[in-house]
Write a protein that holds these residues in place. Structure first.
Motif, short mmCIF file in Angstrom:
data_model
loop_
_atom_site.label_atom_id
_atom_site.label_comp_id
_atom_site.label_asym_id
_atom_site.label_seq_id
_atom_site.Cartn_x
_atom_site.Cartn_y
_atom_site.Cartn_z
N SER A 1 -57.34 50.49 7.39
CA SER A 1 -57.03 50.51 5.96
C SER A 1 -55.54 50.25 5.71
CB SER A 1 -57.43 51.86 5.34
OG SER A 1 -58.80 52.11 5.53
N ILE A 2 -54.69 50.90 6.50
CA ILE A 2 -53.24 50.75 6.33
C ILE A 2 -52.79 49.35 6.70
CG2 ILE A 2 -51.00 51.56 7.17
CD1 ILE A 2 -52.29 54.33 7.54
N PHE A 3 -53.29 48.83 7.81
CA PHE A 3 -52.89 47.49 8.26
C PHE A 3 -53.35 46.41 7.29
CE2 PHE A 3 -51.93 47.89 13.06
CZ PHE A 3 -51.19 49.03 12.83
N HIS A 4 -54.55 46.57 6.75
CA HIS A 4 -55.03 45.58 5.79
C HIS A 4 -54.18 45.62 4.52
CE1 HIS A 4 -57.66 43.90 2.60
NE2 HIS A 4 -57.94 43.03 3.54
N HIS A 5 -53.75 46.81 4.12
CA HIS A 5 -52.86 46.93 2.96
C HIS A 5 -51.54 46.21 3.23
CE1 HIS A 5 -50.79 48.51 -0.48
NE2 HIS A 5 -49.96 49.24 0.25
N ALA A 6 -51.03 46.32 4.44
CA ALA A 6 -49.79 45.62 4.80
C ALA A 6 -49.98 44.11 4.70
CB ALA A 6 -49.37 46.01 6.22
N SER B 1 -48.60 39.14 0.95
CA SER B 1 -48.90 38.04 0.04
C SER B 1 -48.37 38.28 -1.37
CB SER B 1 -50.42 37.81 -0.03
OG SER B 1 -51.06 38.94 -0.59
N ASN B 2 -47.87 39.52 -1.62
CA ASN B 2 -47.24 39.89 -2.90
C ASN B 2 -48.16 39.73 -4.11
OD1 ASN B 2 -44.67 40.53 -1.80
ND2 ASN B 2 -44.24 38.34 -1.60
N VAL B 3 -49.46 39.98 -3.94
CA VAL B 3 -50.40 39.92 -5.06
C VAL B 3 -51.33 41.13 -5.02
CG1 VAL B 3 -50.39 37.42 -5.34
CG2 VAL B 3 -51.96 38.45 -3.71
N HIS B 4 -51.64 41.67 -6.20
CA HIS B 4 -52.58 42.78 -6.34
C HIS B 4 -52.22 43.96 -5.43
CE1 HIS B 4 -55.20 40.36 -8.88
NE2 HIS B 4 -55.11 39.38 -8.00
N ALA B 5 -50.94 44.29 -5.39
CA ALA B 5 -50.47 45.37 -4.53
C ALA B 5 -51.05 46.73 -4.97
CB ALA B 5 -48.94 45.43 -4.53
N PHE B 6 -51.16 46.93 -6.29
CA PHE B 6 -51.66 48.22 -6.78
C PHE B 6 -53.12 48.44 -6.38
CE2 PHE B 6 -53.85 50.69 -10.10
CZ PHE B 6 -53.18 51.90 -9.94
N ILE B 7 -53.95 47.39 -6.56
CA ILE B 7 -55.37 47.50 -6.19
C ILE B 7 -55.50 47.71 -4.68
CG2 ILE B 7 -57.57 46.26 -6.11
CD1 ILE B 7 -56.79 44.88 -8.69
N LEU C 1 -63.56 47.34 -3.65
CA LEU C 1 -62.18 46.90 -3.88
C LEU C 1 -61.78 45.82 -2.89
CD1 LEU C 1 -60.37 50.27 -4.71
CD2 LEU C 1 -60.94 48.40 -6.27
N LEU C 2 -62.19 45.97 -1.63
CA LEU C 2 -61.85 44.95 -0.64
C LEU C 2 -62.57 43.64 -0.92
CD1 LEU C 2 -60.28 47.09 0.91
CD2 LEU C 2 -61.39 46.29 3.01
N THR C 3 -63.77 43.73 -1.44
CA THR C 3 -64.49 42.51 -1.82
C THR C 3 -63.78 41.81 -2.98
OG1 THR C 3 -66.60 43.46 -1.11
CG2 THR C 3 -66.70 41.59 -2.62
N PHE C 4 -63.31 42.59 -3.95
CA PHE C 4 -62.55 42.02 -5.06
C PHE C 4 -61.27 41.35 -4.55
CE2 PHE C 4 -59.00 42.56 -8.02
CZ PHE C 4 -59.46 41.83 -9.12
N LEU C 5 -60.57 42.01 -3.63
CA LEU C 5 -59.34 41.45 -3.08
C LEU C 5 -59.60 40.16 -2.30
CD1 LEU C 5 -57.59 44.75 -1.91
CD2 LEU C 5 -56.83 43.23 -3.73
N THR C 6 -60.78 40.07 -1.70
CA THR C 6 -61.13 38.85 -0.97
C THR C 6 -61.15 37.64 -1.91
OG1 THR C 6 -62.49 40.10 0.60
CG2 THR C 6 -62.87 37.74 0.49
N SER C 7 -61.59 37.87 -3.15
CA SER C 7 -61.67 36.77 -4.12
C SER C 7 -60.32 36.43 -4.73
CB SER C 7 -62.65 37.13 -5.23
OG SER C 7 -62.16 38.20 -6.02
N VAL D 1 -43.35 45.30 6.16
CA VAL D 1 -43.47 45.27 4.70
C VAL D 1 -43.70 46.68 4.17
CG1 VAL D 1 -44.78 44.37 2.75
CG2 VAL D 1 -44.38 42.94 4.76
N LEU D 2 -44.50 47.48 4.90
CA LEU D 2 -44.75 48.86 4.50
C LEU D 2 -43.47 49.68 4.51
CD1 LEU D 2 -48.07 49.64 6.41
CD2 LEU D 2 -47.81 49.27 3.95
N LEU D 3 -42.67 49.50 5.57
CA LEU D 3 -41.42 50.26 5.69
C LEU D 3 -40.42 49.84 4.64
CD1 LEU D 3 -41.06 50.22 9.59
CD2 LEU D 3 -41.95 52.05 8.14
N SER D 4 -40.31 48.54 4.39
CA SER D 4 -39.35 48.07 3.39
C SER D 4 -39.77 48.50 2.00
CB SER D 4 -39.24 46.55 3.46
OG SER D 4 -40.49 45.94 3.18
N ASN D 5 -41.08 48.52 1.75
CA ASN D 5 -41.59 48.95 0.44
C ASN D 5 -41.30 50.43 0.22
OD1 ASN D 5 -43.18 48.27 -1.97
ND2 ASN D 5 -44.65 49.74 -1.18
#
Length: 248
Positions: free
Chosen positions: A89-94, A99-105, A152-158, A234-238
């Protein structure tokens, strides 16, 4: 770069091999009945060979890991799968953040994924024969959060172009997430019934949910083929940026 493909494969493999091995051991020692069995009795004679099944031997996943010796392997498998699921879950979020899109979702999805891992950890380490309430609480948390996570992951795939193969992955994951959500609702309905027939159906739904989730996870081998360890920065910088905002 392709090294990280081992994460979703390991996650799916540990869950599949661990749970079905536990089921095989429980079946071998007559602690549960076969999934193909539909005949239950109120009681069995003491020296029965194992062909007789009672309502306490319904072959749920947790029921397979209740008794010794398979309960130790059950806890170990769930612990390993829970840890890998949180890391996944954490690595996929990274990967999404890169990609700098839909970070909140993506962050919401990561939270649901981590909560699902925690719920599974609780369920796996609280034996249903002794700590039924905590076991059911952990299992409920895991099932519900996994539903939200897959949706949510399916939505992010699209919405996120991570591999260039989203046109193939998206419809496949729609099917997986739809099955996960629908069967979870049906599982809860049938599990709450007192009749053994309906509870046996719920056990079949539970195993189907497990296999469906494993296939869903396995589909992310495509994304993790394009993953690199540099994306974790990216996680650390964020986090550093958020700390700076709070301090200022």
């Amino acid at each position: 770069m392709g090294f990280w493909i081992i994460l979703p494969i390991s996650l799916s493999g540990v869950s599949f091999i661990g749970c079905w091995t536990v089921y095989g051991l429980a079946l071998r020692f007559h602690h549960i009945c076969s999934l193909s069995n539909w005949e239950y009795s109120d009681s069995c004679v003491p020296n029965d060979t194992g062909s007789c099944c009672t309502k306490n031997q319904i072959p749920t996943i947790s029921g397979s890991g209740t008794n010794f010796p398979e309960n130790s392997l059950f806890s170990a498998s769930i612990n390993g799968a829970s840890f890998l699921f949180v890391v996944f879950s954490i690595f996929h979020h990274a990967h999404i953040l890169k990609s700098n899109v839909h970070a909140f979702i993506s962050k919401c999805a990561m939270v649901f994924g981590c909560l699902a891992g925690v719920g599974a950890f609780i369920a796996g380490n609280c034996n249903p024969g002794k700590l039924m309430f905590l076991h059911n609480l952990g299992a409920a948390l895991s099932f519900v959060c996994i539903c939200f996570y897959t949706v949510l992951l399916t939505f992010l795939t699209s919405r996120c172009k991570l591999t260039g193969l989203e046109c193939f992955l998206y419809p496949i994951r729609i099917v997986f997430s739809s099955i996960q959500s629908t069967l979870t609702i049906l599982y809860c309905i049938f599990f709450s019934q007192k009749e053994v027939y309906y509870r046996h159906i719920s056990a079949i739904f539970e195993w189907t949910l497990s296999m469906n989730l494993e296939l869903f996870e396995l589909s992310y081998a495509v994304e993790f083929y394009f993953f690199s360890s540099a994306m974790l920065s990216v996680l650390l910088s964020n986090r550093d940026e958020e700390s700076t905002i709070i301090l200022s």
